[in-house]
Design an enzyme around this catalytic site. Sequence first.
Site, PDB file in Angstrom:
ATOM      1  N   HIS A  18       0.845  -1.218   0.000  1.00  0.00           N
ATOM      2  CA  HIS A  18       0.000   0.000   0.000  1.00  0.00           C
ATOM      3  C   HIS A  18       0.868   1.251   0.000  1.00  0.00           C
ATOM      4  O   HIS A  18       0.947   1.928   1.027  1.00  0.00           O
ATOM      5  CB  HIS A  18      -0.906  -0.015   1.227  1.00  0.00           C
ATOM      6  CG  HIS A  18      -2.085   0.888   1.136  1.00  0.00           C
ATOM      7  ND1 HIS A  18      -2.082   2.178   1.605  1.00  0.00           N
ATOM      8  CD2 HIS A  18      -3.314   0.688   0.624  1.00  0.00           C
ATOM      9  CE1 HIS A  18      -3.270   2.722   1.409  1.00  0.00           C
ATOM     10  NE2 HIS A  18      -4.038   1.841   0.818  1.00  0.00           N
ATOM     11  N   PHE A  19       1.396   1.668  -0.912  1.00  0.00           N
ATOM     12  CA  PHE A  19       1.631   1.154  -2.256  1.00  0.00           C
ATOM     13  C   PHE A  19       3.133   1.138  -2.456  1.00  0.00           C
ATOM     14  O   PHE A  19       3.776   2.113  -2.085  1.00  0.00           O
ATOM     15  CB  PHE A  19       0.979   2.055  -3.300  1.00  0.00           C
ATOM     16  CG  PHE A  19      -0.516   2.196  -3.113  1.00  0.00           C
ATOM     17  CD1 PHE A  19      -1.377   1.208  -3.583  1.00  0.00           C
ATOM     18  CD2 PHE A  19      -1.063   3.291  -2.454  1.00  0.00           C
ATOM     19  CE1 PHE A  19      -2.753   1.342  -3.427  1.00  0.00           C
ATOM     20  CE2 PHE A  19      -2.429   3.414  -2.297  1.00  0.00           C
ATOM     21  CZ  PHE A  19      -3.280   2.440  -2.779  1.00  0.00           C
TER      22      PHE A  19
END
Length: 175
Positions: free
Chosen positions: A63-64
């Site tokens: 993420h991410f």
Amino acid sequence: MTTEQNQGAKTLASKTLGITQIKEYLPHRYPLLLVDRVVDYELGKTITAIKNVTVNEEFFNGHFPHQPVMPGVLMVEALAQTAAILSFMTMGVKPDENSVVYFVGIDNCRFKRPVGPGDQLRMDVEILRSSRGIWKYKAQASVDGKVAVEAELMCTIRANESAAGSANPQAAAGQ
């Protein structure tokens, strides 16, 4: 140091909690323990805590990877953990395997800025009221004085039914 100064120093020192003390008030452990330090509190009223966000956090792996952002739900969870610490301290009890804190509601939640590695999330929580086992809080997390998330949280502290019902096979099986 005068007696008054000494008492003031003791009061100041007693308004903080380190990670060992925090773990006495929260059942969470890595990777879901999201409060690193309590820097101030007033029982029955407010608490301020911090979460140091590092690149080593598990959630950044997905993420991410190209632009690490702390998930909003984890920022809200960090606020809820901060609120739980204040509630348990206000009640003068520590949780055990027979107690659990549940969300009852999250109102007016707004995300204002992303939080990433290297940020220090400052969490300020105020008890708005406590009635019939439901606690309501005004909560805000910020980085460098800029609001990252704000919400009104409602939680309740209940007996852990799985621990309490483990002697009852039907309860343990969810029947």
